[in-house]
Motif scaffolding. Structure first.
Motif, PDB file in Angstrom:
ATOM      1  N   ASP C 124      16.757  10.970  57.824  1.00  0.00           N
ATOM      2  CA  ASP C 124      17.247  11.703  58.990  1.00  0.00           C
ATOM      3  C   ASP C 124      17.036  10.872  60.255  1.00  0.00           C
ATOM      4  O   ASP C 124      16.003  10.226  60.415  1.00  0.00           O
ATOM      5  CB  ASP C 124      16.479  13.029  59.100  1.00  0.00           C
ATOM      6  N   ASP C 125      18.034  10.888  61.153  1.00  0.00           N
ATOM      7  CA  ASP C 125      17.934  10.083  62.377  1.00  0.00           C
ATOM      8  C   ASP C 125      16.729  10.478  63.223  1.00  0.00           C
ATOM      9  O   ASP C 125      16.060   9.638  63.806  1.00  0.00           O
ATOM     10  CB  ASP C 125      19.203  10.260  63.232  1.00  0.00           C
ATOM     11  N   HIS C 126      16.462  11.772  63.284  1.00  0.00           N
ATOM     12  CA  HIS C 126      15.418  12.251  64.177  1.00  0.00           C
ATOM     13  C   HIS C 126      14.053  12.301  63.501  1.00  0.00           C
ATOM     14  O   HIS C 126      13.032  12.138  64.145  1.00  0.00           O
ATOM     15  CB  HIS C 126      15.800  13.630  64.719  1.00  0.00           C
ATOM     16  N   ASP C 127      14.037  12.534  62.201  1.00  0.00           N
ATOM     17  CA  ASP C 127      12.766  12.651  61.480  1.00  0.00           C
ATOM     18  C   ASP C 127      12.861  11.808  60.210  1.00  0.00           C
ATOM     19  O   ASP C 127      13.287  12.282  59.159  1.00  0.00           O
ATOM     20  CB  ASP C 127      12.507  14.129  61.145  1.00  0.00           C
ATOM     21  N   PRO C 128      12.455  10.518  60.311  1.00  0.00           N
ATOM     22  CA  PRO C 128      12.636   9.594  59.174  1.00  0.00           C
ATOM     23  C   PRO C 128      11.876  10.009  57.911  1.00  0.00           C
ATOM     24  O   PRO C 128      12.091   9.422  56.860  1.00  0.00           O
ATOM     25  CB  PRO C 128      12.130   8.256  59.729  1.00  0.00           C
TER      26      PRO C 128
END
Lengths: 145, 145, 145, 145
Positions: C124-128
């Motif tokens: 995920d871009d916001h939460d790797p």
């Protein structure tokens, strides 16, 4: 020169850990396979047969000393080269050398080495849950030395 | 007295091999868990955090020497007692003692022992596929000694 | 006819349990390897590369249904035959058929079968730490169908 | 309400793959342990005893259907809740629900579910290398239903 055999391992994704490299107990798992493969390549019957004909359950480890030199990862292929370094009366010392082919013609990489002390065991006559070491069978030594 | 932690293992059916005893690489798997558990019980954050905050990926093994004294089987419970025996500049020597409670009040059984040499590593700045050993972090030593 | 690949497994002593047969999660481990091997034999780069070039971390399982028909044991060799049965918009259905060569010219034995539902995922871009399914990449489908 | 048991799993670093999440065959390994734990918590003796007293070697899987809902990683603790959904004449259907405690009082996360079809087996009288399904023992059913 003692007899030496090789065993090939293709590293799988699931053999590797979150650091992206082989989770080290897998090297010992593969060395165990290389140990058995050594005996079978030398002509020793599988333990499944030997337990029936002679009561020999296998060659459990007494000791293993392992040195890790380089990391390896999935998609790579390893070669484990195995021989028996020492035949004592009740134990053998088996050596495994794990290498990876060098890239573009370079020398091979030494990934890790394991030195195992193993005994041949039978089930105890009185308590089949116990395993007992027996003298190294001469015929097996003759096949493998 | 150095700081020491314990880690409990309940042996599963699938941890055992056709001889009915623990397949030995599982002992090393459990020692690896005991090693990490030692650091976490001492208050060191998980590598997942340390890789973000300080680039520390983990403590891969350089060497492990393991001696097997008694077999163990499924349904039994083991205790792994862990401490750091030696703090060198770039490596630590960690000791694991695997025991099983004695039956009917008897002394505990020593199942196996493992002496590990581990380094703290980061990814190489130029080639993130390579891991490089770093000096043992003083703050981690202070938590664990 | 969809594209199909094979993957060979030599069963090791340590893959078997106290009943003397393969401990079943190992079949799923081998199917996972066969799944990856399918993609690589079809020409898809390893996830280690794809994570760098396109952010694709792998193809985690959403579901696996496995039927076990016959037991297998160490010393035997298995063949896993793999193909993609269905390409949906966000998932694929991959089929693995695990067989053992028949003895003395007999027909092969079907050991087990696994039907997997897998998705391609990115971080995920916001939460790797979160993985997110992406549409099945058309170029990968073109290589594998 | 059928009888239900729980089994706790602490996820280890080595249980996770290069994507940083549990390598899925480990979930099936843990379900197998939960399956055995179910029988033992219900008062059924270990197979090691039953093989001696009644020839029952274990409950090998005929089929397992597993759905994966969320990923899990090392340092987390899972609970596997197990019960027998169906008692047929020769097989049982056992259900495992793997959950992780929710953070900060949130509802628990469902990580994965497995539905297993298992049979009770003995070694064949004439060929001890073959395992044969037997009718579900009534006394075991009485303990577990």
């Amino acid at each position: 020169m003692p007899r030496s055999t090789t065993h090939r391992v293709d590293i799988a994704f699931g053999d590797c850990d979150p650091a992206g490299i082989v989770f080290f107990p897998n090297f010992l798992r593969w060395m165990d396979t290389a140990s058995l493969s050594f005996f079978m390549q030398c002509g020793v019957p599988p333990w499944r047969e030997l337990v029936k004909t002679r009561g020999i359950v296998g060659t459990p480890l007494l000791e293993i000393n392992t040195k890790f030199h380089k990391a390896a990862t999935y998609g790579e292929t390893l070669t484990i080269t195995t021989h028996v370094e020492e035949w004592r009366s009740k134990v053998i010392v088996q050596l495994h050398r794990v290498t990876r082919a060098g890239k573009d013609g370079a020398a091979e990489d030494l990934i890790c080495e394991g030195r195992e002390v193993r005994a041949f065991v039978k089930r105890d006559d009185h308590d089949p849950d116990r395993l007992r070491a027996i003298p190294v069978p001469e015929d097996i030594r003759a096949l493998c030395a």
